[in-house]
Scaffold this motif. Structure first.
Motif, PDB file in Angstrom:
ATOM      1  N   ALA A  80      45.751  -3.187  56.005  1.00  0.00           N
ATOM      2  CA  ALA A  80      46.885  -4.115  55.908  1.00  0.00           C
ATOM      3  C   ALA A  80      46.399  -5.559  55.779  1.00  0.00           C
ATOM      4  N   ILE A  81      45.341  -5.899  56.509  1.00  0.00           N
ATOM      5  CA  ILE A  81      44.777  -7.256  56.412  1.00  0.00           C
ATOM      6  C   ILE A  81      44.209  -7.484  55.011  1.00  0.00           C
ATOM      7  N   MET A  82      43.509  -6.492  54.492  1.00  0.00           N
ATOM      8  CA  MET A  82      42.939  -6.618  53.138  1.00  0.00           C
ATOM      9  C   MET A  82      44.053  -6.797  52.119  1.00  0.00           C
ATOM     10  N   GLN A  83      45.096  -5.977  52.276  1.00  0.00           N
ATOM     11  CA  GLN A  83      46.246  -6.039  51.358  1.00  0.00           C
ATOM     12  C   GLN A  83      46.830  -7.447  51.361  1.00  0.00           C
ATOM     13  N   ALA A  84      47.036  -7.973  52.560  1.00  0.00           N
ATOM     14  CA  ALA A  84      47.657  -9.304  52.689  1.00  0.00           C
ATOM     15  C   ALA A  84      46.779 -10.388  52.064  1.00  0.00           C
ATOM     16  N   LYS A  85      45.462 -10.161  52.107  1.00  0.00           N
ATOM     17  CA  LYS A  85      44.539 -11.179  51.578  1.00  0.00           C
ATOM     18  C   LYS A  85      44.170 -10.932  50.119  1.00  0.00           C
ATOM     19  N   GLY A  86      44.638  -9.804  49.574  1.00  0.00           N
ATOM     20  CA  GLY A  86      44.355  -9.520  48.167  1.00  0.00           C
ATOM     21  C   GLY A  86      42.977  -8.927  47.922  1.00  0.00           C
ATOM     22  N   TYR A  87      42.357  -8.316  48.930  1.00  0.00           N
ATOM     23  CA  TYR A  87      41.068  -7.643  48.746  1.00  0.00           C
ATOM     24  C   TYR A  87      41.298  -6.159  48.476  1.00  0.00           C
TER      25      TYR A  87
END
Ligand SMILES: O=C(O)c1[nH]c(=O)[nH]c(=O)c1I
Length: 308
Positions: free
Chosen positions: A288-295
């Protein structure tokens, strides 16, 4: 999203796995890890002979993490070699080794070398809880001698579990030692922060029995120290992997460890308290963190810690 890790010829579907010592002493525990969402499995540090370990209570959870002075309880190295020989899973298996003496560690590694098993040793240079025995990783000359002997006897890729260091001079000194050994392919930073003391206000007593209450700290207590060790060794060690360990209880800390340079991340205290479902939860949170940051992949941010 792709959270897989490919390193040293191994494939991990998840970057998360257990810290040695947690949920990995018995075959039942190891099988639960193998069937879990963990990306790999590491065994409890082993000695030549089985050990009961220190008197209880020897582990306590606290508001900020954990304290332990287990005293290296394990089934003896043959138990874990047997498990490794029967192990038939694509999920990587690591064998943690912590002989009571260097000779014992070399004996275990010599036997492991002959078996050509698809598992990597994680040699423990940092057990803080054996009364009268110093942590090898704090003696740079002794560490160099041990690594030379290990490289000679085992002569295959291996890793080490390091204690936390707290001074740039020590990061540099230990990195200089480690860089002298090409067969040393990964370091796991960090082991517990050794010999803390947790006191219970009501009973006016230490909370664990061994060593007058001194034990290794894990959990929230150690996250900044763990991140510093991961980052310093990721920068200082040429062409070696750093495995992060210390204070991971959610996707956030897993992200931080990878940002600091970790190839993969171990979970200790949180796994002990929550059980193997922690791997599913932390992986989802990391995604979810990656998704939010676009990774899309871990490589896009691994080691990319910014400084101000
Ligand atoms: O007390 C233990 O068994 C223990 N406990 C730790 O926190 N780290 C270690 O490497 C070991 I060998």
């Amino acid at each position: 999203l792709d959270l897989s890790v490919s390193w040293l010829g191994m494939q991990m579907a998840s970057p998360l796995f257990n810290a040695s010592g947690v949920h990995c002493r018995t075959k039942e525990e190891l099988e639960q890890l193998r069937r879990s969402a963990a990306g790999a499995v590491v065994t409890k540090s082993c000695t030549l002979a089985p050990r009961a370990g220190n008197p209880e209570p020897r582990y306590r959870r606290t508001a900020l993490g954990s304290i332990n002075s287990m005293g290296l309880p394990n089934e003896g190295y043959r138990y874990y070699l047997d498990y490794a020989q029967a192990y038939d899973d694509a999920k990587p298996l690591f064998l943690s080794i912590s002989g009571m003496t260097l000779e014992d560690t070399l004996t275990i590694l010599a036997e492991l070398a002959t078996l050509k098993l698809p598992c990597l040793p994680e040699v423990n240079l940092s057990c803080p809880n054996l009364p009268g025995k110093p942590q090898l990783g704090y003696d740079f000359a002794a560490s160099a001698e041990a690594l030379a002997a290990i490289s000679r006897v085992y002569a295959q890729p291996f890793g080490v579990k390091l204690p936390p260091y707290f001074d740039p001079v020590h990061f540099a000194a230990m990195a200089a030692v480690l860089n002298g050994f090409p067969l040393l392919r990964f370091v796991t930073c960090i082991n517990s922060v050794g010999n803390g003391l947790v006191i219970d206000l009501d009973s006016e007593a230490a909370v664990i029995k061994p060593k007058g209450g001194l034990g290794g700290l894990g959990g929230d207590y150690v996250l900044p120290t763990a991140l510093a060790n991961v980052r310093e060794f990721a920068v200082l060690l040429a062409d070696k992997h750093v495995i992060g360990c210390g204070g991971v209880k959610s996707g956030a800390e897993a992200f931080m460890h990878i940002l600091a340079g970790a190839t993969a991340v171990q979970v200790g205290t949180c796994l002990h308290e929550e059980g193997v479902s922690a791997f599913d939860r932390i992986e989802e949170e990391l995604a979810a963190i990656m998704q939010a940051k676009g990774y899309q992949r871990l490589e896009e941010f691994r080691g990319r810690l910014k400084t101000l």
